[in-house]
Scaffold this motif. Structure first.
Motif, PDB file in Angstrom:
ATOM      1  N   SER A 168      50.334  34.175  48.236  1.00 53.02           N
ATOM      2  CA  SER A 168      49.706  34.677  47.018  1.00 53.02           C
ATOM      3  C   SER A 168      48.569  35.617  47.389  1.00 53.02           C
ATOM      4  O   SER A 168      48.035  35.545  48.500  1.00 53.02           O
ATOM      5  N   ILE A 169      48.194  36.487  46.430  1.00 47.58           N
ATOM      6  CA  ILE A 169      47.109  37.442  46.691  1.00 47.58           C
ATOM      7  C   ILE A 169      45.960  37.154  45.737  1.00 47.58           C
ATOM      8  O   ILE A 169      46.177  37.010  44.523  1.00 47.58           O
ATOM      9  N   TYR A 170      44.769  37.070  46.280  1.00 48.23           N
ATOM     10  CA  TYR A 170      43.595  36.726  45.469  1.00 48.23           C
ATOM     11  C   TYR A 170      42.571  37.855  45.483  1.00 48.23           C
ATOM     12  O   TYR A 170      42.458  38.606  46.449  1.00 48.23           O
ATOM     13  N   PHE A 171      41.816  37.901  44.397  1.00 48.24           N
ATOM     14  CA  PHE A 171      40.692  38.846  44.285  1.00 48.24           C
ATOM     15  C   PHE A 171      39.429  38.092  44.684  1.00 48.24           C
ATOM     16  O   PHE A 171      39.157  37.006  44.168  1.00 48.24           O
ATOM     17  N   SER A 172      38.661  38.685  45.568  1.00 41.24           N
ATOM     18  CA  SER A 172      37.417  38.067  46.037  1.00 41.24           C
ATOM     19  C   SER A 172      36.285  38.419  45.092  1.00 41.24           C
ATOM     20  O   SER A 172      35.704  39.501  45.198  1.00 41.24           O
ATOM     21  N   ILE A 173      35.948  37.545  44.193  1.00 37.21           N
ATOM     22  CA  ILE A 173      34.965  37.988  43.200  1.00 37.21           C
ATOM     23  C   ILE A 173      33.555  38.119  43.774  1.00 37.21           C
ATOM     24  O   ILE A 173      32.729  38.844  43.228  1.00 37.21           O
ATOM     25  N   ALA A 174      33.301  37.460  44.879  1.00 38.70           N
ATOM     26  CA  ALA A 174      31.974  37.587  45.491  1.00 38.70           C
ATOM     27  C   ALA A 174      31.701  39.035  45.906  1.00 38.70           C
ATOM     28  O   ALA A 174      30.557  39.451  46.045  1.00 38.70           O
ATOM     29  N   LYS A 175      32.782  39.813  46.077  1.00 35.98           N
ATOM     30  CA  LYS A 175      32.609  41.204  46.518  1.00 35.98           C
ATOM     31  C   LYS A 175      32.440  42.174  45.351  1.00 35.98           C
ATOM     32  O   LYS A 175      32.293  43.371  45.544  1.00 35.98           O
ATOM     33  N   PHE A 176      32.542  41.673  44.130  1.00 36.07           N
ATOM     34  CA  PHE A 176      32.358  42.557  42.968  1.00 36.07           C
ATOM     35  C   PHE A 176      31.036  42.185  42.304  1.00 36.07           C
ATOM     36  O   PHE A 176      30.924  41.194  41.587  1.00 36.07           O
ATOM     37  N   PRO A 232      37.825  33.256  31.588  1.00 37.53           N
ATOM     38  CA  PRO A 232      37.708  34.252  32.653  1.00 37.53           C
ATOM     39  C   PRO A 232      38.556  35.515  32.424  1.00 37.53           C
ATOM     40  O   PRO A 232      38.403  36.475  33.150  1.00 37.53           O
ATOM     41  N   HIS A 233      39.456  35.502  31.409  1.00 35.62           N
ATOM     42  CA  HIS A 233      40.458  36.574  31.344  1.00 35.62           C
ATOM     43  C   HIS A 233      39.840  37.975  31.331  1.00 35.62           C
ATOM     44  O   HIS A 233      40.157  38.814  32.179  1.00 35.62           O
ATOM     45  N   HIS A 234      38.944  38.216  30.372  1.00 36.46           N
ATOM     46  CA  HIS A 234      38.415  39.584  30.269  1.00 36.46           C
ATOM     47  C   HIS A 234      37.436  39.913  31.390  1.00 36.46           C
ATOM     48  O   HIS A 234      37.358  41.065  31.839  1.00 36.46           O
ATOM     49  N   GLU A 235      36.708  38.917  31.824  1.00 39.07           N
ATOM     50  CA  GLU A 235      35.806  39.138  32.972  1.00 39.07           C
ATOM     51  C   GLU A 235      36.629  39.577  34.191  1.00 39.07           C
ATOM     52  O   GLU A 235      36.247  40.510  34.913  1.00 39.07           O
ATOM     53  N   ASN A 236      37.751  38.937  34.382  1.00 34.30           N
ATOM     54  CA  ASN A 236      38.602  39.273  35.528  1.00 34.30           C
ATOM     55  C   ASN A 236      39.280  40.632  35.342  1.00 34.30           C
ATOM     56  O   ASN A 236      39.461  41.380  36.304  1.00 34.30           O
ATOM     57  N   GLU A 237      39.641  40.943  34.110  1.00 34.17           N
ATOM     58  CA  GLU A 237      40.220  42.278  33.852  1.00 34.17           C
ATOM     59  C   GLU A 237      39.228  43.367  34.270  1.00 34.17           C
ATOM     60  O   GLU A 237      39.592  44.341  34.932  1.00 34.17           O
ATOM     61  N   ARG A 239      29.189  43.263  39.926  1.00 38.47           N
ATOM     62  CA  ARG A 239      28.938  43.236  38.472  1.00 38.47           C
ATOM     63  C   ARG A 239      29.637  42.061  37.789  1.00 38.47           C
ATOM     64  O   ARG A 239      29.624  41.952  36.585  1.00 38.47           O
ATOM     65  N   TYR A 240      30.234  41.173  38.574  1.00 40.00           N
ATOM     66  CA  TYR A 240      30.973  40.064  37.969  1.00 40.00           C
ATOM     67  C   TYR A 240      30.059  39.252  37.056  1.00 40.00           C
ATOM     68  O   TYR A 240      28.952  38.881  37.446  1.00 40.00           O
ATOM     69  N   GLY A 241      30.510  38.972  35.839  1.00 39.50           N
ATOM     70  CA  GLY A 241      29.731  38.127  34.925  1.00 39.50           C
ATOM     71  C   GLY A 241      28.986  38.898  33.856  1.00 39.50           C
ATOM     72  O   GLY A 241      28.372  38.306  32.981  1.00 39.50           O
ATOM     73  N   THR A 294      27.996  34.128  35.966  1.00 32.45           N
ATOM     74  CA  THR A 294      28.017  34.834  37.239  1.00 32.45           C
ATOM     75  C   THR A 294      28.816  34.018  38.244  1.00 32.45           C
ATOM     76  O   THR A 294      29.062  32.835  38.036  1.00 32.45           O
ATOM     77  N   SER A 295      29.199  34.674  39.300  1.00 37.15           N
ATOM     78  CA  SER A 295      30.009  33.961  40.292  1.00 37.15           C
ATOM     79  C   SER A 295      29.217  32.787  40.868  1.00 37.15           C
ATOM     80  O   SER A 295      29.779  31.781  41.267  1.00 37.15           O
TER      81      SER A 295
END
Ligand code: AMP
Ligand code: ZN
Length: 474
Positions: free
Chosen positions: A149-157, A242-247, A159-161, A167-168
């Motif tokens: 599977s492929i994951y997105f590393s949110i710690a690297k973005f 999390p849907h729109h935050e992740n989008e 502006r997350y949150g 926030t992450s």
């Protein structure tokens, strides 16, 4: 006067400027680009879902009423755990399974007098755009692969949150933010692409076989249809996190431009204080209510009347009150139709109509305040009734009032509600039998007439070697 909308992203009421560049006249704006998260087609949608879909419809209708052009997409989520499980259980393909519920969904939209939108992309037809996002994220080192599977590393973005205020760092270790059971390096991360499991459909991609995660589907469809930043993205409040935050995270990280200008979220329809939802079992489908004898028009009215940022408690009492309100409107229309005598135009009537449209627009311009707009409307209904009582309306005045009702109904969609023929299986089959008989007797005129009759009811008939089949037109 300008339209103001509460933007979830900034938590402020903002003047609505499509394209981000102010113009002198509304007609000079480019079409407003809108994306609405659509249904997951694994079952009948419930009327909580329809609250959000009726709102989306009101939004596009109001924008057009104000003179904007619209370019609106609502997707169909046709691959996820539930659709896959449903197809497996019924022993049919995923496409056959989701086609069935997609047809039903579009039928329900039509029943509620919800306008078709310009685009209805399906997730499974947008895999190429998902691959493109993942390739861009890969180049930037924002993803990792684990167990296929492929994951997105949110710690690297960083502006997350911003949208949800989650926030992450707030996301606790051990908490689950994804309904799926997949391993990942950090619980906060989300799957962009999921490794295939036994018996599950999968797609071949440059990074291996698998199927999409839910969040990437919407980002991909936005990109594929609109290509760049869109004006409005809508959905129910449960989708903010999390849907729109992740989008936002995956789209902005991939393409280095803002994803959406205005985020609009619709509050929930409640039943006795809880969100109406499939998992709580406290839901009614549209058909449940129609079977109880409520009209689609009443249901549309009820779902539309509350301000979109306020919760709406569903009760049968509320439905009965909605039916009463519609009766008042029908009563006015009947009275207007009864006015037959010619008389010179009464300027007071025309002025009242103009004042109503102005007051309505001012009210609804304030964060799409439809509840206030309906209040203004019933003041108008009251005043026109009083004028009719006083004998102040002749035929030309009645026509002006009627025009005003028609104009306002481009927003409401419940004043002149189209007659929707309920689909009656026995009736359809009897007509098909009659048509087959007519064809045998070479009475092709009657056979064609029946085909057309059924088409008008939204039924398409197909002659196959196995006999005549019918399907519901979407
Ligand atoms: P789903 O098919 O579950 O993805 O939901 C379709 C849409 O309905 C989403 O925009 C949800 O946020 C919205 N929704 C779900 N439950 C409710 C509810 N009780 N009231 C209003 N909107 C809802
Ligand atoms: Zn979505």
């Amino acid at each position: 006067m300008a339209l103001k909308i509460f933007n979830t992203l900034t938590r402020r009421l903002e003047t609505f400027i499509p394209g981000g560049v102010p113009k002198e006249r509304i007609e000079d704006y480019p079409p407003v680009t809108i994306y609405s998260c659509g249904p997951t087609v694994y079952s009948y949608a419930h009327i909580g879902n329809f609250r959000t879909f009726v709102f989306n419809d009101f939004l596009r209708r109001y924008l057009k009423f104000r003179g904007f052009k619209v370019n609106h997409a609502m997707n169909i989520t046709d691959v996820d755990d539930k659709t896959i499980a449903g197809a497996l259980k019924e022993g049919i393909t995923l496409r056959e399974y989701t086609d069935k519920y997609t047809h039903i969904f579009f039928q329900d939209l039509k029943t509620l007098n919800i306008e078709p939108v310009e685009h209805n992309p399906r997730a499974t037809e947008s895999i190429d755009a998902m691959i493109d996002i993942i390739a861009h994220l890969d180049k930037k080192g924002l993803i990792y692969k684990k167990d296929g599977s492929i994951y997105f590393s949110i710690a690297k973005f960083h502006r997350y949150g911003r949208l949800s205020n989650v926030t992450s760092m707030d996301m606790k270790a051990g908490a689950r933010y994804d309904a799926d059971e997949y391993s990942k390096e950090d619980v906060r991360d989300f799957a962009l692409w999921k490794a295939p499991k036994d018996n599950e459909p999968y797609w071949d991609t440059p990074f291996g076989k698998g199927r999409p995660g839910w969040h990437i589907e919407c980002s991909a469809m936005v990109r594929k249809i609109f290509g760049t930043t869109i004006d409005i993205h809508t959905g129910g409040v449960d989708l903010i996190f999390p849907h729109h935050e992740n989008e936002i995270a995956q789209s902005e990280a991939a393409y280095d431009e803002p994803f959406v200008r205005y985020w609009i979220h619709v509050e929930h329809l409640l039943v006795e204080g809880s969100k109406m939802s499939k998992s709580l079992g406290n839901f009614f489908t549209l058909r449940d209510l129609l079977d109880k004898g409520y009209s689609p028009r009443t249901i549309r009215y009820l779902l539309l009347t509350a301000h979109y940022r306020k919760q709406l408690n569903f009760t049968f009492d509320g439905l009965n009150q909605a039916a009463q309100a519609l009766l008042r409107i029908d009563n006015l229309i009947a009275r207007l139709n009864d006015i037959k005598h010619d008389a010179p135009v009464n300027n007071q009537v025309a002025d009242r109509c103009t004042a109503f449209v102005t007051a309505f627009t001012e009210t609804v311009d304030d964060d799409l305040n439809i509840a206030g707009g309906i209040g203004v409307f019933f003041d108008f209904v009251h005043d026109i009734n009083t004028m009719i009582d006083a004998g102040a309306l002749g035929r030309p005045d009645a026509a002006i009032v009627m025009d005003t009702l028609e104009k306002i109904d481009t927003v409401f969609g419940f004043i002149f509600f189209p007659e929707v023929t309920p689909i009656n299986k026995e009736e359809i089959e009897a007509l098909i039998e009659e048509r087959n008989k007519a064809r045998k007797e070479k009475n092709f005129a009657r056979a064609d007439e029946i085909r057309k009759l059924l088409l008008d009811k939204g039924i398409i008939i197909q002659d196959t070697r196995e006999g005549t089949r019918w399907i519901v037109k979407s």
